[in-house]
Design a protein around this motif. Sequence first.
Motif, short mmCIF file in Angstrom:
data_model
loop_
_atom_site.label_atom_id
_atom_site.label_comp_id
_atom_site.label_asym_id
_atom_site.label_seq_id
_atom_site.Cartn_x
_atom_site.Cartn_y
_atom_site.Cartn_z
N ALA A 160 -4.97 44.44 46.67
CA ALA A 160 -4.40 45.45 47.57
C ALA A 160 -4.08 44.83 48.93
CB ALA A 160 -5.37 46.61 47.72
N ASN A 161 -4.99 43.99 49.43
CA ASN A 161 -4.75 43.34 50.73
C ASN A 161 -3.62 42.31 50.65
OD1 ASN A 161 -6.64 44.32 52.97
ND2 ASN A 161 -7.96 44.21 51.18
N LEU A 162 -3.53 41.62 49.49
CA LEU A 162 -2.41 40.70 49.31
C LEU A 162 -1.08 41.45 49.35
CD1 LEU A 162 -3.71 38.23 46.56
CD2 LEU A 162 -3.20 37.72 48.95
N ALA A 163 -1.07 42.67 48.78
CA ALA A 163 0.15 43.49 48.81
C ALA A 163 0.50 43.86 50.26
CB ALA A 163 -0.05 44.74 47.97
N VAL A 164 -0.52 44.10 51.07
CA VAL A 164 -0.29 44.40 52.49
C VAL A 164 0.30 43.18 53.19
CG1 VAL A 164 -1.44 44.91 54.69
CG2 VAL A 164 -2.08 46.17 52.62
N PHE A 165 -0.35 42.01 52.97
CA PHE A 165 0.09 40.79 53.67
C PHE A 165 1.45 40.32 53.17
CE2 PHE A 165 -4.72 39.95 53.60
CZ PHE A 165 -4.91 40.82 54.66
N SER A 166 1.86 40.78 51.98
CA SER A 166 3.16 40.38 51.43
C SER A 166 4.30 41.17 52.06
CB SER A 166 3.19 40.57 49.91
OG SER A 166 2.20 39.77 49.31
N SER A 167 3.98 42.15 52.88
CA SER A 167 4.98 42.89 53.64
C SER A 167 6.10 43.41 52.73
CB SER A 167 5.54 41.95 54.72
OG SER A 167 6.21 42.67 55.70
N ILE A 168 5.71 44.24 51.79
CA ILE A 168 6.66 44.78 50.79
C ILE A 168 7.30 46.06 51.34
CG2 ILE A 168 6.90 45.59 48.41
CD1 ILE A 168 4.21 44.08 47.86
N PRO A 169 8.64 46.19 51.25
CA PRO A 169 9.28 47.42 51.74
C PRO A 169 8.84 48.64 50.93
CG PRO A 169 10.92 45.75 51.18
CD PRO A 169 9.61 45.24 50.71
N VAL A 170 8.65 49.76 51.64
CA VAL A 170 8.34 51.03 50.97
C VAL A 170 9.60 51.89 51.11
CG1 VAL A 170 6.84 53.07 50.96
CG2 VAL A 170 5.91 50.85 51.66
N SER A 171 10.20 52.25 49.98
CA SER A 171 11.44 53.04 50.06
C SER A 171 11.26 54.41 49.43
CB SER A 171 12.58 52.30 49.36
OG SER A 171 12.25 52.11 48.00
N VAL A 172 12.04 55.36 49.90
CA VAL A 172 12.00 56.72 49.34
C VAL A 172 13.40 57.09 48.88
CG1 VAL A 172 11.39 59.13 49.77
CG2 VAL A 172 10.17 57.32 50.97
N ASP A 173 13.55 57.45 47.61
CA ASP A 173 14.83 57.90 47.06
C ASP A 173 14.74 59.39 46.79
OD1 ASP A 173 15.71 55.30 47.11
OD2 ASP A 173 15.20 54.91 45.01
N PHE A 174 15.81 60.09 47.12
CA PHE A 174 15.84 61.54 46.85
C PHE A 174 16.78 61.82 45.69
CE2 PHE A 174 14.61 60.92 51.22
CZ PHE A 174 13.50 61.74 51.32
N VAL A 175 16.29 62.48 44.66
CA VAL A 175 17.13 62.83 43.51
C VAL A 175 17.02 64.33 43.26
CG1 VAL A 175 16.92 60.56 42.41
CG2 VAL A 175 15.29 62.34 41.83
N ASN A 176 18.05 64.87 42.65
CA ASN A 176 18.11 66.33 42.50
C ASN A 176 17.55 66.84 41.18
OD1 ASN A 176 19.22 66.94 45.01
ND2 ASN A 176 21.24 66.27 44.30
N THR A 177 17.56 65.99 40.15
CA THR A 177 17.14 66.49 38.83
C THR A 177 16.03 65.64 38.23
OG1 THR A 177 18.70 65.11 37.62
CG2 THR A 177 19.50 67.28 38.37
N LYS A 178 15.36 66.25 37.26
CA LYS A 178 14.29 65.57 36.56
C LYS A 178 14.84 64.38 35.77
CE LYS A 178 10.21 66.96 33.99
NZ LYS A 178 9.51 68.02 33.27
N GLU A 179 16.07 64.56 35.21
CA GLU A 179 16.67 63.49 34.41
C GLU A 179 16.88 62.25 35.27
OE1 GLU A 179 17.77 66.75 34.36
OE2 GLU A 179 16.67 67.02 32.48
N GLU A 180 17.38 62.47 36.49
CA GLU A 180 17.61 61.33 37.40
C GLU A 180 16.28 60.66 37.75
OE1 GLU A 180 20.65 61.72 40.75
OE2 GLU A 180 20.28 63.81 40.15
N ALA A 181 15.25 61.49 37.99
CA ALA A 181 13.94 60.95 38.39
C ALA A 181 13.33 60.12 37.26
CB ALA A 181 12.99 62.09 38.76
#
Length: 388
Positions: free
Chosen positions: A145-166
């Motif tokens: 978990a700490n390696l994931a922090v130090f790896s500076s990975i982008p956190v993105s949020v996608d918005f979708v309208n339907t369950k099929e897309e999700a």
Amino acid sequence: MTDKLFQNQPYLRECTAEVTEIRDDCIILNRTIFAPEAGGQSSDTGFINDIPMLHASEHDGLILHKTAGIPAGIGPGSTVTLKLDWDLRFDHMQNHCGEHILSGILFTRYGVENKGFHLGSEFSTLDAQIKNMSEEMLSELEREANLAVFSSIPVSVDFVNTKEEAEKYTLRKPLKVSENISIVSIPGIDCVACCCPHPDNTSRVGMIKIIRAEKYKGMTRIYFLCGMRAYEDYKNKHEIITILNKKYSSDENNLIENIKIHDNKANSVRQELYSMKSRFAAIEAERLISSSEKAVIFEYDDLSLEDLKFYAKKISEQTELPVILSSTACNTVILTHSGKSRLECGRLVKDFACGFGGKGGGSNTLAQALFSDTEVMRNFVKIAFMSL
Ligand SMILES: [Zn+2]
């Protein structure tokens, strides 16, 4: 629907909004920066027009803002200014995202699901669906978990309208909603539908520290701290270690060893003391028994309750006479005998000590009575002697 600015602009700390409705002493706005209570964590707080905003909750797509009162000037159509308690929000974002990282690693590396999350005011917990999680696994989870922090990975949020897309995403958990879905992705770590505000990068989570784990309803409950909470915890523990290092003339590398050496010395002193007390008790027994006829009675002025009991026991092992020892240091009387005396120690305490402000009790052969007054204690000893 309230436009949830906290989802796509999680760093927005202030904005204006229009009041659309006042409902149940709560303000409803056309848009908001306040994330509601959801998914095991409390809501944001802050101010609406300098009025404290205490709690936000979501009902059918609307966010209800509970404030410390609603001034007469605020109503549908009013424009208000929203100010976020950023320290609380960032604390929530760090610990919430830390949970994504831990849960994502548990799922992708170990196939273990997270069945519950709670973000408390002092620590967070997640319930991993695994009965026995070894120390090694916990340690490896924390390290990754700490390696994931130090790896500076982008956190993105996608918005979708339907369950099929999700469902085109590889989601960690089944969907609970079927429209207006926000999907949080941390590549290589986690991908799940979530509507809370998140930092834009794992590095902003800061250190992740698992503080303990315990069995919970057939699962393992993991307690953890992220970001500033982990820093504060490290700071406090460092201060404690510094105090212990001074106390044991040590450094952290040999502190445990020095404490063991200190404990061993203390145990030796205790054993030596016990041995000396036993020898002294034997001398006392001889001295007191040789000058006693009906009972061994003596008043000390310096014995603690513990020592008084110790001496009474040791003396009664050497004689069939009843033993009545008292100490003005603790205003306590110990009555005991080997079983050969007709003295009913417990009954005597109950009948004559408890009625005169004393406390205590015991069996036929061993009882104690504690008094708040020395003279009352001495009178009780006289009564005990007369009852023989
Ligand atoms: Zn989330």
